[in-house]
Motif scaffolding. Structure first.
Motif, PDB file in Angstrom:
ATOM      1  N   LYS A 124      89.993  41.503 110.916  1.00 20.12           N
ATOM      2  CA  LYS A 124      88.903  41.444 111.893  1.00 20.12           C
ATOM      3  C   LYS A 124      89.519  41.697 113.268  1.00 20.12           C
ATOM      4  CE  LYS A 124      85.634  38.313 111.739  1.00 20.12           C
ATOM      5  NZ  LYS A 124      84.929  37.001 111.819  1.00 20.12           N
ATOM      6  N   ASP A 168      80.695  41.126 107.569  1.00 24.28           N
ATOM      7  CA  ASP A 168      81.438  39.909 107.906  1.00 24.28           C
ATOM      8  C   ASP A 168      82.393  40.112 109.075  1.00 24.28           C
ATOM      9  OD1 ASP A 168      83.277  41.560 106.696  1.00 24.28           O
ATOM     10  OD2 ASP A 168      84.020  40.066 105.263  1.00 24.28           O
ATOM     11  N   GLY A 169      82.388  41.321 109.656  1.00 22.57           N
ATOM     12  CA  GLY A 169      83.258  41.603 110.789  1.00 22.57           C
ATOM     13  C   GLY A 169      84.642  42.074 110.409  1.00 22.57           C
ATOM     14  N   PHE A 170      84.952  42.116 109.110  1.00 23.01           N
ATOM     15  CA  PHE A 170      86.284  42.514 108.660  1.00 23.01           C
ATOM     16  C   PHE A 170      86.303  43.981 108.218  1.00 23.01           C
ATOM     17  CE2 PHE A 170      86.882  37.976 108.474  1.00 23.01           C
ATOM     18  CZ  PHE A 170      88.237  37.791 108.703  1.00 23.01           C
ATOM     19  N   PRO A 207      83.858  47.885 110.844  1.00 19.72           N
ATOM     20  CA  PRO A 207      83.890  46.647 110.066  1.00 19.72           C
ATOM     21  C   PRO A 207      82.639  46.481 109.218  1.00 19.72           C
ATOM     22  CG  PRO A 207      83.351  46.187 112.355  1.00 19.72           C
ATOM     23  CD  PRO A 207      83.686  47.644 112.286  1.00 19.72           C
ATOM     24  N   LYS A 229      92.407  42.679 104.523  1.00 25.05           N
ATOM     25  CA  LYS A 229      91.327  42.918 105.474  1.00 25.05           C
ATOM     26  C   LYS A 229      91.710  42.371 106.842  1.00 25.05           C
ATOM     27  CE  LYS A 229      88.700  38.747 104.141  1.00 25.05           C
ATOM     28  NZ  LYS A 229      87.389  38.253 103.638  1.00 25.05           N
TER      29      LYS A 229
END
Length: 527
Positions: A486, A287-289, A284, A484
């Motif tokens: 997460k 931003d964690g995505f 990722p 995208k």
């Protein structure tokens, strides 16, 4: 990863495969740190870390092997029919073994037996019948095959060949000077796969991982055939360790000398126990995505280019109205479990598509067919746009605007409602799918469209593939961009039925298809 011919579609689907024999997590945890963060561990999360993945992939592997077995049968039959069977030697072998989940690992590349040992079956019709059908414990190497082929052909074997002819072994006459030890090494992709070298004899195996402080292993193959105990630090085996260490050094010198030092740093492929296994495969961003689509080409996706392409930086599906079955394009990065997915979507007037998640690829049903949960994308039909559907399964689980609980028998019940909005066709809209355990929620442009809890253990899926769809019906165009996801922790708890009782005034979800004019939903309290 394990392709099989159509002739064996469905084979083993009714078989519950036993778990890997060496699957105790303590076996993995006992490995040195550098073996717990390699590509072997990363790929474990691709294929083996859940029972669903394990069953799916082992069945696929068995189907592949059965397909090969059938092909060999056809080949030998053709030889017989052509009158060549008595003058043809068949050699069956492989290039490497597989961990297949054992020791918490996948792939090959290690010194353990399941990685370095392979089958070797040779059928020579000229061999004395008394010598046929025998199993030899003579140590054979793939390096022996070139020399063996030349020997069969009556050609001279070059002195530079490291292997020896297996012909005398096959004929049941092992030479007195046949090898009693074998040398093993692996040094490809050294920055991701730990390089090792070592010696294996009839009793012991010694290896050292040369880029990791020469970390040593010594295994007693007689008393510990699963190689669970490392005797390298055992004083009782110090003499054996010293002798095999020296013998390894001698063989390395004979074969060209030691490797040059590793250039650069060794790269970790994963942490030993990741919070989210899907995030191991594709890293990722800040931003964690994870970005699922590059906006340039279909890299990372698998689907038919007849229907799927890239247009205006969007993943684009187009049909001309002649489609006979729904077709999908599947993201190949990883399976998905718990996640927060965001994507911009534009669908043409009258178009129908869907975001398939936790799905199952079904080549037995046709090319590019995926089953499973779906966030519907339907133009001009507000009651379907954003609903939760299950492709080739339980079908409509929640119409748009319904809060639903699916009971343990698979019946969906409406326990609440939300306002239904219309979203214009041929315009971009932000779709969101949030799945946490057995709780599913959908939004369009931040407006909630579906909220469902699934207590049906038999019908639900907790992990699967991600795909998008082009639907049968009128000609249409569907586009996806800014795709995208997460990945959320694997350990998110499942909601429990006792904590979410279905109220007496809940009513059954209207099923798909034509219904009698006097159809009325069942009231939960009256069922």
């Amino acid at each position: 990863h394990f392709p099989w011919p159509r002739a064996v579609d469905g084979m083993y689907d009714d078989v519950d495969i036993a778990p890997p024999r060496l699957s105790d997590v303590a076996i993995f945890d006992a490995l040195p740190a550098f073996l717990k963060t390699t590509i072997n561990r990363e790929r474990f999360f691709w294929r083996w870390n859940t029972d669903q993945k394990y069953q799916t992939n082992v069945r696929a592997y068995y189907r592949m092997v059965s397909g090969i077995d059938n092909a060999i049968g056809r080949f030998t039959k053709a030889l017989q029919e052509a009158g060549l069977a008595d003058n043809t030697i068949i050699v069956y072998t492989a290039d490497n073994g597989y961990h297949m989940g054992n020791r918490g690992l996948a792939g090959k590349w290690s010194h353990f037996e399941e990685s370095i040992r392979v089958p070797m079956i040779i059928a020579d019709p000229r061999v004395d019948p008394l010598a046929q059908g025998k199993v030899s414990d003579a140590a054979a190497l793939n390096l022996d095959l070139p020399a063996t082929f030349l020997d069969w052909a009556g050609a001279e074997i070059p002195t530079r060949y490291q292997g020896r002819s297996l012909k005398p072994i096959i004929n049941g006459d092992r030479p007195a000077d046949w090898r009693t030890e074998t040398f093993h090494e692996h040094f490809a992709v050294r920055h991701r796969i730990p390089a090792f070298e070592g010696i294996r004899n009839q009793r012991f195996k010694y290896v050292r991982y040369i880029d990791h402080d020469n970390h040593e292993f010594l295994h007693d193959l007689k008393n510990d055939p699963d190689e669970l105990v490392n005797l390298a630090s055992d004083p009782a085996h110090a003499d054996t360790l010293t002798a095999m260490r020296q013998r390894t050094t001698e063989r390395v010198d004979e074969l060209g000398g030691p490797l040059e030092p590793l250039q650069g740093n060794f790269s970790l492929s994963t942490v030993p126990h990741p919070e989210s296994s899907a995030a191991v495969t594709v890293r990722p961003g800040p931003d964690g995505f994870v970005k699922l689509f590059n906006g340039k080409n279909l890299s990372g996706w698998s689907g038919d280019s007849k229907y799927w392409s890239v247009k205006d930086a969007a993943l684009t599906g187009v049909t001309d109205g002649s489609l006979k079955a729904n077709r999908f394009i599947t993201w190949k990065g990883s399976t998905i479990r718990n996640f927060d997915l965001r994507v911009k979507v534009k669908v043409s007037e009258g178009g129908n598509s869907g975001i398939q998640y936790r799905g199952t690829s079904r080549p037995d049903l046709g090319l590019d067919i995926v089953t499973g949960y779906q966030c519907d994308v339907v133009a001009n039909t507000p009651k379907y746009n954003g609903m939760l559907y299950e492709e080739k399964g339980r079908r409509i689980l929640s119409h748009t605007g319904e809060k639903v609980i699916v009971d343990t028998d698979g019946q969906p019940w409406v326990v609440g409602t939300m306002p239904v909005k219309e979203f214009a066709a041929d315009q971009w809209h932000d779709y969101r799918v949030l799945v946490q355990g057995n709780h599913h929620r959908h939004w369009i442009d931040d407006h909630p469209t579906a909220d469902l809890i699934d207590f049906d253990q038999e019908g639900r899926a907790l992990e699967g593939v991600l795909a998008v769809q082009v639907h049968v019906g009128p000609a249409m165009t569907i586009q996806y961009k800014d795709f995208k996801i997460k990945h959320l922790p694997d350990s998110l708890p499942l909601k429990r039925a006792e904590d979410h009782p279905i109220p007496a005034d809940a009513y059954s979800v209207r099923p798909q298809g034509r219904l009698p004019k006097d159809w009325k939903p069942t009231i939960y309290g009256n069922k």
